[in-house]
Design a protein around this motif. Structure first.
Motif, short mmCIF file in Angstrom:
data_model
loop_
_atom_site.label_atom_id
_atom_site.label_comp_id
_atom_site.label_asym_id
_atom_site.label_seq_id
_atom_site.Cartn_x
_atom_site.Cartn_y
_atom_site.Cartn_z
N HIS A 1 0.85 -1.19 0.00
CA HIS A 1 0.00 0.00 0.00
C HIS A 1 0.88 1.24 0.00
O HIS A 1 1.72 1.41 0.88
N SER A 2 0.70 2.07 -1.02
CA SER A 2 1.45 3.32 -1.11
C SER A 2 0.55 4.35 -1.76
O SER A 2 -0.60 4.08 -2.11
N ALA A 3 1.09 5.56 -1.93
CA ALA A 3 0.30 6.62 -2.54
C ALA A 3 -0.06 6.29 -3.98
O ALA A 3 -1.07 6.75 -4.50
N SER A 4 0.76 5.48 -4.63
CA SER A 4 0.55 5.19 -6.06
C SER A 4 -0.15 3.86 -6.32
O SER A 4 -0.64 3.64 -7.43
N LEU A 5 -0.18 2.98 -5.33
CA LEU A 5 -0.71 1.65 -5.61
C LEU A 5 -1.19 0.96 -4.34
O LEU A 5 -0.53 1.03 -3.30
N GLY B 1 -5.53 1.65 -8.48
CA GLY B 1 -4.53 2.63 -8.89
C GLY B 1 -4.59 3.89 -8.07
O GLY B 1 -5.37 4.01 -7.11
N PRO B 2 -3.78 4.88 -8.41
CA PRO B 2 -3.73 6.13 -7.65
C PRO B 2 -4.93 7.02 -7.92
O PRO B 2 -5.62 6.86 -8.93
N LEU C 1 2.21 -4.02 -12.53
CA LEU C 1 1.25 -2.97 -12.22
C LEU C 1 1.91 -1.59 -12.27
O LEU C 1 3.06 -1.43 -11.90
N ALA C 2 1.16 -0.61 -12.70
CA ALA C 2 1.69 0.75 -12.74
C ALA C 2 2.14 1.16 -11.35
O ALA C 2 1.41 1.00 -10.38
N GLY C 3 3.36 1.67 -11.28
CA GLY C 3 3.90 2.07 -9.99
C GLY C 3 4.56 0.94 -9.25
O GLY C 3 5.02 1.12 -8.13
N GLY C 4 4.61 -0.24 -9.87
CA GLY C 4 5.16 -1.38 -9.17
C GLY C 4 6.62 -1.22 -8.80
O GLY C 4 7.10 -1.81 -7.85
N PHE C 5 7.35 -0.37 -9.56
CA PHE C 5 8.75 -0.14 -9.27
C PHE C 5 8.97 1.30 -8.80
O PHE C 5 10.10 1.73 -8.66
N SER C 6 7.88 2.05 -8.53
CA SER C 6 8.02 3.48 -8.35
C SER C 6 8.78 3.87 -7.10
O SER C 6 9.28 4.97 -6.99
N GLU C 7 8.87 2.97 -6.12
CA GLU C 7 9.55 3.34 -4.90
C GLU C 7 11.03 3.02 -4.96
O GLU C 7 11.77 3.29 -4.02
#
Length: 255
Positions: free
Chosen positions: A48-52, A78-79, A111-117
């Motif tokens: 759980h994050s701001a993007s996903l 999604g976000p 998933l979108a944002g899956g690597f965003s962190e």
């Protein structure tokens, strides 16, 4: 996720009806699940994050022949954009079903944002690029003892090899050897986002370890990445870790 008054037949029907990809499940899997007598569901992992918002559930079914079968369910949202979540409604969650644990891991990474962190190559200059590249090529820490699971492992090996798109995928000798696999263990070794040709690209490295009938062990090394001209996801499979890491390094195109 579970209704205590829901029968196994109702539970399975609900999962299949809401899954976006239920038509991808093999007919043989659906037919066997039609004989399920009981089921158990549990949360396997979550993010759980701001993007996903992403959760993975394990649904295990007891079949009429006394065997067990597992479905892996990926639930994600999604976000929010301008305070409104995409596809928001009574239930803005999206559902996907897989009959292989490795496949649900791959789907989660896509998933979108899956690597965003994860840090990006190119964001902090050449020195940061060098440090991240060094980490990519470095040997991982000593792994924990493997917990092998007998779960149609020979077929799992066949699927991993079948989805590989690289030309130097392990050949018939490896495929023949893995027909004797009766248990396997999947470990995510590496995950990173980097910038390739001005675009974000994600890399994930998995080890698929197999226990063979003679007691020996062997592994396939799977690289999932989006370093492709059109940004699509690509799977590559190698017979050893060094080759897999070299393939990731070459894909980053860092000089």
């Amino acid at each position: 996720m579970s209704d205590p008054y829901e029968t196994t037949e109702q539970h399975l029907d609900r999962l299949l009806r809401r899954a976006l990809n239920s038509f991808d499940l093999p007919d043989s899997t659906v037919d066997r699940l039609g004989t399920a007598l009981a089921h158990s569901s549990a949360l396997h992992s979550s993010h759980h994050s701001a993007s996903l918002h992403r959760e993975t559930y394990r649904h295990t079914y007891l079949l009429a022949d006394g065997s067990a079968m597992t479905l892996w369910e990926l639930v994600h949202r999604g976000p929010r954009v301008a305070g409104v979540r995409c596809c928001e409604g009574p239930d803005d969650r999206q559902y996907e079903l897989y009959d292989e644990e490795a496949d649900v891991h791959v789907a989660a990474s896509r998933l979108a944002g899956g690597f965003s962190e994860a840090p990006l190559f190119g964001d902090d200059g050449p020195q940061a690029d060098l440090e991240i590249l060094t980490a990519l090529m470095a040997a991982p820490p000593a792994p924990l003892p493997r917990m092998y699971a007998p779960d149609n492992s020979a077929d799992h090996a066949r699927r991993v090899l079948r989805r590989a798109e690289n030309r130097d995928v392990p050949g018939e000798e490896t495929a023949t050897l893995l027909r004797a696999a009766f248990a396997h263990h999947i470990t995510q070794i590496f995950g990173r986002q980097c910038r390739v040709d001005g675009r974000d690209a994600g890399f994930t490295l998995y080890e698929h370890a197999f226990l063979l009938l003679d007691g020996s062990e062997t592994s396939l090394w799977e690289v999932e990445h989006t370093a492709t001209p059109d940004g699509r996801h690509m799977c590559e499979v190698y017979g050893d870790e060094e080759a897999a890491r070299c393939a990731m390094e070459s894909r980053t195109r860092i000089c």
